[in-house]
Design an enzyme around this catalytic site. Sequence first.
Site, PDB file in Angstrom:
ATOM      1  N   ASP A  21      -6.863   3.813  -1.614  1.00  0.00           N
ATOM      2  CA  ASP A  21      -6.083   5.009  -1.957  1.00  0.00           C
ATOM      3  C   ASP A  21      -5.261   4.846  -3.232  1.00  0.00           C
ATOM      4  OD1 ASP A  21      -4.298   3.288  -0.801  1.00  0.00           O
ATOM      5  OD2 ASP A  21      -3.484   4.717   0.654  1.00  0.00           O
ATOM      6  N   ARG A  22      -5.073   3.603  -3.686  1.00  0.00           N
ATOM      7  CA  ARG A  22      -4.306   3.407  -4.922  1.00  0.00           C
ATOM      8  C   ARG A  22      -5.232   3.259  -6.124  1.00  0.00           C
ATOM      9  NH1 ARG A  22       0.941  -0.440  -4.000  1.00  0.00           N
ATOM     10  NH2 ARG A  22       1.827   0.805  -2.325  1.00  0.00           N
ATOM     11  N   LYS A  53      -3.512   9.799  -0.780  1.00  0.00           N
ATOM     12  CA  LYS A  53      -3.786   9.525  -2.181  1.00  0.00           C
ATOM     13  C   LYS A  53      -5.195   8.963  -2.270  1.00  0.00           C
ATOM     14  CE  LYS A  53      -1.025   5.290  -1.855  1.00  0.00           C
ATOM     15  NZ  LYS A  53       0.116   5.472  -0.948  1.00  0.00           N
ATOM     16  N   ASP A 105      -7.443  -0.441   0.742  1.00  0.00           N
ATOM     17  CA  ASP A 105      -8.040   0.674   1.481  1.00  0.00           C
ATOM     18  C   ASP A 105      -8.471   1.830   0.586  1.00  0.00           C
ATOM     19  OD1 ASP A 105      -5.377   1.206   0.925  1.00  0.00           O
ATOM     20  OD2 ASP A 105      -5.178   2.577   2.617  1.00  0.00           O
ATOM     21  N   ASP A 141      -7.056  -0.385  -4.478  1.00  0.00           N
ATOM     22  CA  ASP A 141      -6.438  -1.358  -3.570  1.00  0.00           C
ATOM     23  C   ASP A 141      -7.271  -1.602  -2.318  1.00  0.00           C
ATOM     24  OD1 ASP A 141      -5.976   1.090  -2.333  1.00  0.00           O
ATOM     25  OD2 ASP A 141      -4.119   0.388  -1.410  1.00  0.00           O
ATOM     26  N   SER A 161      -3.223  -1.490   3.681  1.00  0.00           N
ATOM     27  CA  SER A 161      -3.302  -1.051   2.288  1.00  0.00           C
ATOM     28  C   SER A 161      -3.458  -2.211   1.310  1.00  0.00           C
ATOM     29  CB  SER A 161      -2.058  -0.221   1.974  1.00  0.00           C
ATOM     30  OG  SER A 161      -2.175   0.362   0.720  1.00  0.00           O
ATOM     31  N   HIS A 162      -2.487  -2.380   0.430  1.00  0.00           N
ATOM     32  CA  HIS A 162      -2.567  -3.381  -0.632  1.00  0.00           C
ATOM     33  C   HIS A 162      -2.043  -4.738  -0.185  1.00  0.00           C
ATOM     34  CE1 HIS A 162       1.108  -1.216  -0.329  1.00  0.00           C
ATOM     35  NE2 HIS A 162       1.733  -2.277  -0.769  1.00  0.00           N
TER      36      HIS A 162
HETATM   37  C1  G1P Z   1       5.031   1.615  -0.720  1.00  0.00           C
HETATM   38  C2  G1P Z   1       5.201   2.504  -1.925  1.00  0.00           C
HETATM   39  C3  G1P Z   1       5.032   3.950  -1.525  1.00  0.00           C
HETATM   40  C4  G1P Z   1       3.681   4.131  -0.847  1.00  0.00           C
HETATM   41  C5  G1P Z   1       3.538   3.153   0.300  1.00  0.00           C
HETATM   42  C6  G1P Z   1       2.155   3.204   0.916  1.00  0.00           C
HETATM   43  O1  G1P Z   1       6.020   1.909   0.233  1.00  0.00           O
HETATM   44  O2  G1P Z   1       6.455   2.309  -2.534  1.00  0.00           O
HETATM   45  O3  G1P Z   1       5.134   4.755  -2.663  1.00  0.00           O
HETATM   46  O4  G1P Z   1       3.561   5.431  -0.359  1.00  0.00           O
HETATM   47  O5  G1P Z   1       3.763   1.824  -0.161  1.00  0.00           O
HETATM   48  O6  G1P Z   1       1.148   2.907  -0.012  1.00  0.00           O
HETATM   49  P1  G1P Z   1       7.377   1.052   0.390  1.00  0.00           P
HETATM   50  O7  G1P Z   1       6.957  -0.377   0.625  1.00  0.00           O
HETATM   51  O8  G1P Z   1       8.113   1.178  -0.901  1.00  0.00           O
HETATM   52  O9  G1P Z   1       8.099   1.677   1.543  1.00  0.00           O
HETATM   53 ZN    ZN Z   2      -3.564   1.671   0.057  1.00  0.00          ZN
END
Ligand code: G1P
Ligand code: ZN
Length: 543
Positions: free
Chosen positions: A281-282, A376, A279, A277, A113-114
């Site tokens: 989704d954000r 998302k 991938d 982000d 992801s990010h």
């Molecule tokens: C974090 C975000 C959560 C999101 C997840 C995946 O998880 O807080 O809302 O769904 O990334 O993108 P966390 O690191 O808090 O467990």
């Molecule tokens: Zn992501």
Amino acid sequence: MEIRTVPTAPIAGQKPGTSGLRKKTRVFMEPHYLENYVQSIFDGIGGVQGKTLVLGGDGRYFNDRASQVILRMAAANGAAKVIVGQNAILSTPAASHLIRSRGTDGGLILSASHNPGGEDADFGLKYNTPNGGPAPEGVTDRIFEATKALSEYRIAVAQDVDLSTLGTTRLGELEVEVVDPVADYAVLMEQLFDFDAIRALFASGFTMRFDAMHAVTGPYAREILENRLGAPAGTVVNATPSPDFGGGHPDPNPTWAKELFDLLMSDDGPDFGAASDGDGDRNMVLGRHAYVTPSDSLALLTAHAHRAPGYREGLKGVARSMPTSAAVDRVAAALGIACYETPTGWKFFGNLLDAGRATLCGEESFGTGSDHVREKDGLWAVLLWLNILADTRQPVKALLEDHWRTYGRNYYSRHDYEDVETEKANALYDGLRAKLGSLPGQSFAGLTVATADEFAYDDPVDGSRSERQGLRIGFADGGRVVFRLSGTGTVGATLRVYLEALETDPSRLDRNAGEALSDIARAADEIAGIKAHTGRQAPDVIT
Ligand code: G1P
Ligand code: ZN
């Protein structure tokens, strides 16, 4: 085609977190590491014999190599077909859509992801179920159990599959279909939104900047915003995905997308700004001189969704994660629709969406989405915003202020303390959990605690219970602080502290969020001893 059965032993720590298994890239590249986990996914879901899977990722370092390994293992385990994005690229929402639209048995998404990408950064792998969503806890528990019982994995001995050419090839018995990663997704967006109205908005001189952060959304945003909606070339910046995301941190928030943020806060910025982000989704959404918090974005999108053709019939309900602000709750109440509060992580929304109980969902962590997929979806959120802007012809700032006047404003901020030593973070968290019962009635930084508990969720659809989902403390004046430990980090622990205060006085709606929340921030430190436990004087990231 030769199939090898390779003896192996369980590797400790292959436990899927908030969103699949995330580790340092070098850990994923260790001998057997990826193979063990892929075999455990296959075993955990009852094998892949005769099944069809989707495969793709955000293009980060090791995405290409890992995809070839997964294809050879899918072939060796008897899968019938794998649908792969060209060059093994698929944004997470596009993968979710493909899993659903092609009626597959699920998919494997390569992404952290990010989190930054690169040989010295992060990698991840997640299994999504046939509904297109992240595997729920029952499934991830079985995968984790499989990692602990593994004694061998199966892999075909074969050359790399050519993933650069669209069309169908074979890997032994396995059919491999290479698809355009953008095409199906773009069609879905055209069905949901009024592209003519958005085209007219751009034609009228409306200006936008979309920062793809050198990540997977670049090709999607170019095709949809510039090619199909007529935004001028150059509207999408940092649009070429790179294995290390240009050396950056592909997280769309005011800290990591600072250049975009500063541009929109200046007098000569565009009308609208957005970023996504690693991938895809954000999303972060900005107007000129207006930062839209993700919690506010969910609330505003809920209030205006009927302006987009895909949501004209109204919403069945909405859902938000527990730490997300309650801004959307009051919109839902006004609309007379249900509002669900779930634990953090998109996987908890799946059942509500499948059961037709919710249409829109969101998290404070820059995640918004709807029942069009089961993830998302960053670009979707940007397009819904554009549809609303095209319909109202109002600036973002005016829409936001109008929203606050109608529903009140939830001042909101999240403080992240990253890479804290695990023992210290646990000591803070466990210490706080142990004293929750004694907090009500006590005062901290002038605020009196009214409620204190640990959040647990009973899924209204399948009856499953998820415990230990965050510590929440409510103050007598309606403010709130939530403490959680991140489930997506790859080293140490990340403490997340979520601060929120509701303001309904019309003369106090334009305060600085940091100021409006300063008492609650001080109370949070006094209650949990953040500075004392972590040795940190300030959070690493404030969003
Ligand atoms: C974090 C975000 C959560 C999101 C997840 C995946 O998880 O807080 O809302 O769904 O990334 O993108 P966390 O690191 O808090 O467990
Ligand atoms: Zn992501």
